[in-house]
Design a protein around this motif. Structure first.
Motif, short mmCIF file in Angstrom:
data_model
loop_
_atom_site.label_atom_id
_atom_site.label_comp_id
_atom_site.label_asym_id
_atom_site.label_seq_id
_atom_site.Cartn_x
_atom_site.Cartn_y
_atom_site.Cartn_z
N LYS A 158 -2.87 0.46 6.87
CA LYS A 158 -2.37 -0.15 5.63
C LYS A 158 -0.94 0.28 5.34
O LYS A 158 -0.12 -0.54 4.91
CB LYS A 158 -3.27 0.19 4.45
N SER A 159 -0.64 1.55 5.54
CA SER A 159 0.71 2.02 5.21
C SER A 159 1.77 1.31 6.03
O SER A 159 2.83 0.93 5.51
CB SER A 159 0.80 3.54 5.40
N LEU A 160 1.51 1.08 7.31
CA LEU A 160 2.48 0.39 8.15
C LEU A 160 2.53 -1.10 7.82
O LEU A 160 3.61 -1.69 7.72
CB LEU A 160 2.17 0.61 9.62
N SER A 161 1.37 -1.73 7.63
CA SER A 161 1.35 -3.15 7.30
C SER A 161 2.09 -3.44 6.00
O SER A 161 2.81 -4.44 5.88
CB SER A 161 -0.10 -3.65 7.19
N ALA A 162 1.92 -2.56 5.01
CA ALA A 162 2.59 -2.75 3.72
C ALA A 162 4.11 -2.70 3.88
O ALA A 162 4.84 -3.49 3.27
CB ALA A 162 2.13 -1.68 2.74
N LYS A 208 -9.67 -6.52 2.45
CA LYS A 208 -8.39 -6.89 1.85
C LYS A 208 -7.70 -5.68 1.23
O LYS A 208 -6.47 -5.55 1.28
CB LYS A 208 -8.61 -7.96 0.79
N HIS A 209 -8.50 -4.79 0.65
CA HIS A 209 -7.91 -3.58 0.06
C HIS A 209 -7.57 -2.53 1.11
O HIS A 209 -6.51 -1.91 1.06
CB HIS A 209 -8.85 -2.97 -0.97
N LEU A 210 -8.46 -2.34 2.07
CA LEU A 210 -8.28 -1.27 3.06
C LEU A 210 -7.30 -1.64 4.17
O LEU A 210 -6.54 -0.79 4.63
CB LEU A 210 -9.62 -0.91 3.69
N ARG A 211 -7.32 -2.90 4.59
CA ARG A 211 -6.53 -3.30 5.76
C ARG A 211 -5.92 -4.69 5.57
O ARG A 211 -6.29 -5.64 6.24
CB ARG A 211 -7.38 -3.27 7.03
N PRO A 212 -4.98 -4.82 4.63
CA PRO A 212 -4.34 -6.11 4.41
C PRO A 212 -3.46 -6.52 5.60
O PRO A 212 -3.05 -5.67 6.40
CB PRO A 212 -3.48 -5.87 3.17
N GLU A 213 -3.19 -7.80 5.69
CA GLU A 213 -2.34 -8.33 6.76
C GLU A 213 -0.91 -8.51 6.25
O GLU A 213 -0.70 -8.94 5.12
CB GLU A 213 -2.88 -9.69 7.23
N ALA A 214 0.05 -8.19 7.09
CA ALA A 214 1.44 -8.56 6.81
C ALA A 214 1.66 -9.96 7.37
O ALA A 214 1.35 -10.22 8.54
CB ALA A 214 2.39 -7.56 7.46
N ARG A 215 2.19 -10.86 6.57
CA ARG A 215 2.30 -12.27 6.95
C ARG A 215 3.59 -12.56 7.73
O ARG A 215 4.39 -13.42 7.36
CB ARG A 215 2.21 -13.15 5.70
N VAL A 216 3.77 -11.86 8.84
CA VAL A 216 4.97 -12.02 9.64
C VAL A 216 5.00 -13.39 10.32
O VAL A 216 5.99 -14.13 10.24
CB VAL A 216 5.10 -10.90 10.69
#
Length: 293
Positions: free
Chosen positions: A33-37, A156-164
């Motif tokens: 999550k930290s990297l995706s955010a 969704k809370h633990l592992r959201p997706e970055a919409r690249v």
């Protein structure tokens, strides 16, 4: 940097008991999550992330195996988004925290800021909203996720997706006037666009995309689904505006996720409002995350 390109850079902190709790986050979840955010910030301006450095702050009681689990997840997430981890630091601290700095690149012609919305633009959002907030409530209360059927909102809370990928398809096929990722909540981030573009926003409550799972969770916690979607931060969905003539093109894009029109941009002289199905208009106020109270 190649001709016609800009560098883009962002930094993002992920701090224990502010952004996550070890009561329900695994160290693998923290890394992902930290990297995706952080990557989501680059996607929100139309950029492609390329390299990252991280600083890891370790408190007493954290095991080496847990640090290894976190690093493994960071590497897996970086590979998923084609990001190279090129350095970092590790420090003893009072709290567990991880800070990423991401560098990316963006075509000068494709940069999308929150300050470019035009009067008459249609407001769109990707995905569904409210899941990150209700997912956190489910996890905090220790509900049995599988028994209640809350797998999607927990993820969704633990592992959201970055919409690249979605960001790249949008900017390459449409003229995007403004864009932001929903990190602070729909209401708050809409008002960021309004303020920086010197316009107002008008949205329709009935158009805000909310999954049935989120609605069930909101009902369980005696929350209104619309209010939940307006305040839910850490969604990392794309919130963007385009002129009406661009809207038909969106239907032709194969984004694999919903892209929903939820309102329009109005002149600065008008008020920021949300319109409910019965025609009632209420002021749109920021109900999302506040960084500094």
């Amino acid at each position: 940097m190649p001709s016609g390109k800009f560098s883009s850079i962002t930094t993002d902190a992920f701090v224990e008991n502010v952004h996550f709790s070890l009561q329900y986050f695994s160290f693998s979840d923290i890394g992902a999550k930290s990297l995706s955010a952080a990557i989501s910030d680059i996607a929100a301006i139309g950029g492609i992330p390329s390299v990252a450095v991280l600083s890891l702050f370790i408190r007493e009681g954290i095991k080496k195996s847990e640090i290894n689990e976190l690093y493994k997840s960071v590497k897996e997430t970086a590979k998923k988004y084609w990001v190279n981890i090129v350095g970092g630091d590790i420090v003893k601290a009072e709290e567990l925290a991880i800070v990423f700095t991401i560098v990316g690149e963006i075509d000068k012609s494709n940069i999308t800021l929150r300050s470019g919305a035009q009067v008459g633009d249609i407001i769109f959002v990707t995905g569904n909203l409210g899941g990150a907030y209700t997912g956190r409530l489910v996890l905090e209360r220790g509900l049995e996720i599988n028994a209640f059927g809350f797998q999607d909102i927990a993820k969704k809370h633990l592992r959201p997706e970055a919409r690249v990928d979605e960001s790249q398809k949008l900017i390459k096929n449409l003229k995007i006037n403004s864009m932001i990722d929903i990190s602070d909540g729909l209401s708050t981030d809409l008002l960021h666009i309004a303020e920086e573009s010197r316009v107002s926003v008008q949205i329709e409550a009935s158009r805000i995309p909310i999954s049935e799972e989120t609605k069930r969770a909101a009902s369980l916690f005696k929350l209104g689904p619309i209010e939940t979607a307006l305040r839910s931060g850490e969604e990392y969905e794309l919130l963007f505006t385009v002129s009406p003539k661009e809207t038909e093109k969106i239907k032709q894009l194969d984004l694999k996720i919903p892209v929903t029109p939820i309102g329009k941009i109005t002149s600065k002289e008008e008020k920021n409002v949300i319109i409910f199905p019965d025609g009632t208009k209420k002021p749109l106020i920021p109900t999302g995350y506040v960084h500094i109270a």
